[in-house]
Design a protein around this motif. Structure first.
Motif, PDB file in Angstrom:
ATOM      1  N   UNK A  27       0.881  -1.164   0.000  1.00  0.00           N
ATOM      2  CA  UNK A  27       0.000   0.000   0.000  1.00  0.00           C
ATOM      3  C   UNK A  27       0.919   1.213   0.000  1.00  0.00           C
ATOM      4  N   UNK A  28       0.701   2.129  -0.930  1.00  0.00           N
ATOM      5  CA  UNK A  28       1.603   3.268  -1.110  1.00  0.00           C
ATOM      6  C   UNK A  28       0.882   4.577  -0.821  1.00  0.00           C
ATOM      7  N   UNK A  29       1.540   5.433   0.000  1.00  0.00           N
ATOM      8  CA  UNK A  29       0.978   6.743   0.346  1.00  0.00           C
ATOM      9  C   UNK A  29       2.052   7.811   0.233  1.00  0.00           C
ATOM     10  N   UNK A  30       1.645   8.970  -0.262  1.00  0.00           N
ATOM     11  CA  UNK A  30       2.510  10.144  -0.335  1.00  0.00           C
ATOM     12  C   UNK A  30       1.605  11.361  -0.382  1.00  0.00           C
ATOM     13  N   UNK A  31       2.127  12.509  -0.041  1.00  0.00           N
ATOM     14  CA  UNK A  31       1.356  13.749  -0.175  1.00  0.00           C
ATOM     15  C   UNK A  31       1.214  14.159  -1.634  1.00  0.00           C
ATOM     16  N   UNK A  32       2.073  13.634  -2.486  1.00  0.00           N
ATOM     17  CA  UNK A  32       2.083  13.955  -3.910  1.00  0.00           C
ATOM     18  C   UNK A  32       1.271  12.901  -4.676  1.00  0.00           C
ATOM     19  N   UNK A  33       0.170  13.315  -5.267  1.00  0.00           N
ATOM     20  CA  UNK A  33      -0.707  12.398  -5.998  1.00  0.00           C
ATOM     21  C   UNK A  33       0.027  11.693  -7.135  1.00  0.00           C
ATOM     22  N   UNK A  34       0.913  12.398  -7.818  1.00  0.00           N
ATOM     23  CA  UNK A  34       1.648  11.782  -8.923  1.00  0.00           C
ATOM     24  C   UNK A  34       2.523  10.632  -8.435  1.00  0.00           C
ATOM     25  N   UNK A  35       3.082  10.746  -7.253  1.00  0.00           N
ATOM     26  CA  UNK A  35       3.899   9.669  -6.696  1.00  0.00           C
ATOM     27  C   UNK A  35       3.042   8.443  -6.398  1.00  0.00           C
ATOM     28  N   UNK A  36       1.833   8.667  -5.898  1.00  0.00           N
ATOM     29  CA  UNK A  36       0.913   7.544  -5.646  1.00  0.00           C
ATOM     30  C   UNK A  36       0.562   6.868  -6.963  1.00  0.00           C
ATOM     31  N   UNK A  37       0.255   7.663  -7.970  1.00  0.00           N
ATOM     32  CA  UNK A  37      -0.108   7.094  -9.271  1.00  0.00           C
ATOM     33  C   UNK A  37       1.043   6.303  -9.884  1.00  0.00           C
ATOM     34  N   UNK A  38       2.264   6.774  -9.707  1.00  0.00           N
ATOM     35  CA  UNK A  38       3.428   6.041 -10.213  1.00  0.00           C
ATOM     36  C   UNK A  38       3.556   4.693  -9.497  1.00  0.00           C
ATOM     37  N   UNK A  39       3.331   4.682  -8.192  1.00  0.00           N
ATOM     38  CA  UNK A  39       3.386   3.428  -7.442  1.00  0.00           C
ATOM     39  C   UNK A  39       2.269   2.484  -7.874  1.00  0.00           C
ATOM     40  N   UNK A  40       1.096   3.031  -8.123  1.00  0.00           N
ATOM     41  CA  UNK A  40      -0.012   2.205  -8.607  1.00  0.00           C
ATOM     42  C   UNK A  40       0.329   1.580  -9.960  1.00  0.00           C
ATOM     43  N   UNK A  41       0.990   2.333 -10.809  1.00  0.00           N
ATOM     44  CA  UNK A  41       1.390   1.813 -12.122  1.00  0.00           C
ATOM     45  C   UNK A  41       2.364   0.646 -11.987  1.00  0.00           C
TER      46      UNK A  41
END
Length: 100
Positions: A27-41
């Motif tokens: 499960x990945x969390x960050x304040x930066x939405x783009x970082x979350x999306x990169x982890x989801x990818x």
């Protein structure tokens, strides 16, 4: 293994990628939405709040904190203390000297 990575900066994102490649559920969390999306990818389950992080993990939860040392780490650990339960594990990768 199932765990969360809090903080997807240079170190946290690289560690998240290695964990995912190793077959771990992350499960990945960050304040930066783009970082979350990169982890989801990469295959992580993204979370937009710390409450969501906790909800996406089975007990006992394992949460790895990879945010900058000092106040950011201290505040994150305090917030997690309000959310997590006895027996959950917090790994502080922020090189901090946490005191309460």
């Amino acid at each position: 293994m199932e765990l969360a990575m809090i903080g997807l900066g240079k170190m946290g994102a690289n560690m998240a990628t290695r964990l995912l490649r190793g077959g771990h559920h992350l499960v990945a969390f960050d304040l930066n939405e783009e970082a979350i999306q990169a982890a989801e990818a990469e295959g992580a389950a993204g979370a937009r709040t710390l409450d969501e992080v906790a909800a996406r993990l089975s007990a006992p939860r394992v949460v790895w904190v990879m945010v900058p040392a000092g106040h950011p780490t201290e505040q994150t650990v305090k917030n997690l203390a309000d959310i997590l339960s006895a027996g959950d594990i917090v790994i502080d990768g922020g090189n901090s000297n946490y005191k309460e």
